[in-house]
Design a protein around this motif. Structure first.
Motif, PDB file in Angstrom:
ATOM      1  N   ILE A 172      -3.933 -11.750  46.050  1.00 30.36           N
ATOM      2  CA  ILE A 172      -3.901 -11.828  44.590  1.00 30.36           C
ATOM      3  C   ILE A 172      -2.499 -12.190  44.113  1.00 30.36           C
ATOM      4  O   ILE A 172      -2.310 -13.009  43.201  1.00 30.36           O
ATOM      5  CB  ILE A 172      -4.332 -10.480  43.958  1.00 30.36           C
ATOM      6  N   SER A 173      -1.486 -11.606  44.767  1.00 31.13           N
ATOM      7  CA  SER A 173      -0.095 -11.865  44.395  1.00 31.13           C
ATOM      8  C   SER A 173       0.266 -13.336  44.567  1.00 31.13           C
ATOM      9  O   SER A 173       0.895 -13.940  43.688  1.00 31.13           O
ATOM     10  CB  SER A 173       0.837 -10.995  45.249  1.00 31.13           C
ATOM     11  N   VAL A 174      -0.137 -13.922  45.694  1.00 29.23           N
ATOM     12  CA  VAL A 174       0.179 -15.336  45.955  1.00 29.23           C
ATOM     13  C   VAL A 174      -0.545 -16.239  44.961  1.00 29.23           C
ATOM     14  O   VAL A 174      -0.011 -17.268  44.538  1.00 29.23           O
ATOM     15  CB  VAL A 174      -0.171 -15.720  47.405  1.00 29.23           C
ATOM     16  N   LEU A 175      -1.748 -15.867  44.562  1.00 32.56           N
ATOM     17  CA  LEU A 175      -2.485 -16.646  43.560  1.00 32.56           C
ATOM     18  C   LEU A 175      -1.749 -16.612  42.216  1.00 32.56           C
ATOM     19  O   LEU A 175      -1.677 -17.617  41.510  1.00 32.56           O
ATOM     20  CB  LEU A 175      -3.909 -16.104  43.407  1.00 32.56           C
TER      21      LEU A 175
ATOM     22  N   ASN B 203       2.869 -16.959  37.392  1.00 32.92           N
ATOM     23  CA  ASN B 203       2.578 -15.783  36.570  1.00 32.92           C
ATOM     24  C   ASN B 203       3.384 -14.598  37.088  1.00 32.92           C
ATOM     25  O   ASN B 203       3.374 -14.301  38.288  1.00 32.92           O
ATOM     26  CB  ASN B 203       1.082 -15.476  36.625  1.00 32.92           C
ATOM     27  N   ILE B 204       4.057 -13.883  36.204  1.00 35.03           N
ATOM     28  CA  ILE B 204       4.925 -12.771  36.588  1.00 35.03           C
ATOM     29  C   ILE B 204       4.181 -11.638  37.291  1.00 35.03           C
ATOM     30  O   ILE B 204       4.790 -10.817  37.999  1.00 35.03           O
ATOM     31  CB  ILE B 204       5.676 -12.228  35.345  1.00 35.03           C
ATOM     32  N   LEU B 205       2.853 -11.589  37.171  1.00 36.33           N
ATOM     33  CA  LEU B 205       2.070 -10.558  37.852  1.00 36.33           C
ATOM     34  C   LEU B 205       2.125 -10.693  39.371  1.00 36.33           C
ATOM     35  O   LEU B 205       1.650  -9.820  40.100  1.00 36.33           O
ATOM     36  CB  LEU B 205       0.612 -10.599  37.376  1.00 36.33           C
ATOM     37  N   VAL B 206       2.726 -11.787  39.851  1.00 38.24           N
ATOM     38  CA  VAL B 206       2.963 -11.948  41.287  1.00 38.24           C
ATOM     39  C   VAL B 206       3.731 -10.737  41.827  1.00 38.24           C
ATOM     40  O   VAL B 206       3.487 -10.303  42.964  1.00 38.24           O
ATOM     41  CB  VAL B 206       3.762 -13.245  41.578  1.00 38.24           C
TER      42      VAL B 206
ATOM     43  N   GLY C  41      12.833  -9.971  41.432  1.00 37.99           N
ATOM     44  CA  GLY C  41      12.122 -11.129  40.886  1.00 37.99           C
ATOM     45  C   GLY C  41      11.410 -10.803  39.588  1.00 37.99           C
ATOM     46  O   GLY C  41      11.406 -11.612  38.647  1.00 37.99           O
ATOM     47  N   TRP C  42      10.803  -9.632  39.528  1.00 32.72           N
ATOM     48  CA  TRP C  42      10.120  -9.165  38.315  1.00 32.72           C
ATOM     49  C   TRP C  42      11.097  -9.162  37.146  1.00 32.72           C
ATOM     50  O   TRP C  42      10.785  -9.619  36.038  1.00 32.72           O
ATOM     51  CB  TRP C  42       9.580  -7.766  38.570  1.00 32.72           C
ATOM     52  N   TYR C  43      12.320  -8.664  37.416  1.00 34.32           N
ATOM     53  CA  TYR C  43      13.356  -8.610  36.381  1.00 34.32           C
ATOM     54  C   TYR C  43      13.801 -10.025  35.973  1.00 34.32           C
ATOM     55  O   TYR C  43      13.875 -10.345  34.772  1.00 34.32           O
ATOM     56  CB  TYR C  43      14.548  -7.812  36.893  1.00 34.32           C
TER      57      TYR C  43
ATOM     58  N   GLU D  12      14.733 -17.662  31.258  1.00 40.46           N
ATOM     59  CA  GLU D  12      16.113 -17.925  31.680  1.00 40.46           C
ATOM     60  C   GLU D  12      16.153 -18.585  33.059  1.00 40.46           C
ATOM     61  O   GLU D  12      17.095 -19.284  33.400  1.00 40.46           O
ATOM     62  CB  GLU D  12      16.905 -16.617  31.694  1.00 40.46           C
ATOM     63  N   PHE D  13      15.109 -18.320  33.851  1.00 38.38           N
ATOM     64  CA  PHE D  13      15.023 -18.925  35.180  1.00 38.38           C
ATOM     65  C   PHE D  13      13.724 -19.724  35.303  1.00 38.38           C
ATOM     66  O   PHE D  13      12.753 -19.261  35.905  1.00 38.38           O
ATOM     67  CB  PHE D  13      15.090 -17.849  36.268  1.00 38.38           C
ATOM     68  N   PRO D  14      13.685 -20.946  34.755  1.00 35.92           N
ATOM     69  CA  PRO D  14      12.475 -21.783  34.862  1.00 35.92           C
ATOM     70  C   PRO D  14      12.372 -22.398  36.259  1.00 35.92           C
ATOM     71  O   PRO D  14      13.316 -22.317  37.058  1.00 35.92           O
ATOM     72  CB  PRO D  14      12.729 -22.869  33.807  1.00 35.92           C
TER      73      PRO D  14
END
Length: 204
Positions: free
Chosen positions: A29-32, A38-41, A78-80, A91-93
């Protein structure tokens, strides 16, 4: 065929099998989510990595164990980073690597190789070819996770290489579900690279 793939699970407890399947589910699910930018990764990935920390410690697979500790830490980082915005814009595209990124990636790769080699040497675990492959994949995954946190499109190339190596490695280790997971990861990583490339072209 079924017996060939899953016969080793006859000696595993139901609890262990449940843990591995749960980790595989959340990892997939995370890789998807990563593919969709999507930040939910990160929260979903954190569930998977923390479970694998426990599993791999029990199996004394120190390279993979350290990978997942690092994954857990980088999931928070990464979440942050992905949540940071400047004037309503990320800020990090998604972007390509620059010289600094290549230099830092090289340092992470070589530093990880040396560190994991020392860990295996300390525990006297350089007794099988899997230890050497494990050291290589650990270094690749460390670089891939850092590049993903920085939203560098090349992270997908690292994942593809490392995932392909991990498919037979995890099957040999007796973790068939995880081996299948890495096969799925390889396919998603290829699709993720293509999707991020399209998103990057829209940003330009």
């Amino acid at each position: 065929m079924i017996d060939f793939l899953f016969s080793q699970y006859k000696s595993y407890t139901s609890y262990f099998i449940f843990l591995e399947l749960t980790a595989v589910f959340f990892g997939t699910i995370s890789v998807l989510f990563a593919k969709k930018n999507n930040i939910l990764v990160y929260p979903t990935g954190l569930v998977s990595t923390l479970i694998f920390v426990y599993i791999l410690f029990e199996w004394k697979l120190f390279g993979d164990f350290i990978i997942n500790i690092y994954y857990s830490i980088m999931s928070v980082v990464g979440w942050y980073l992905w949540s940071r915005k400047k004037n309503g814009v990320a800020e990090f595209p998604i972007s390509f690597m620059n010289r600094s990124d290549y230099f830092i990636s090289s340092i992470i790769f070589l530093g990880t190789l040396l560190f994991i080699a020392l860990i295996y040497h300390f525990f006297d675990k350089f007794t099988h070819w899997t230890a050497y492959v494990d050291t290589l994949t650990t270094a690749l995954f460390f670089v891939g996770m850092w590049l993903m946190a920085k939203r560098k499109i090349e992270n997908w190339i690292i994942w593809i290489i490392a995932d392909l190596i991990s498919v037979p490695l995890y099957f040999y280790k007796g973790l068939t579900f995880s081996s299948i997971q890495f096969l799925v990861f390889t396919i998603i990583a290829i699709l993720g690279y293509k999707e991020w490339k399209k998103l990057l072209q829209k940003q330009i």
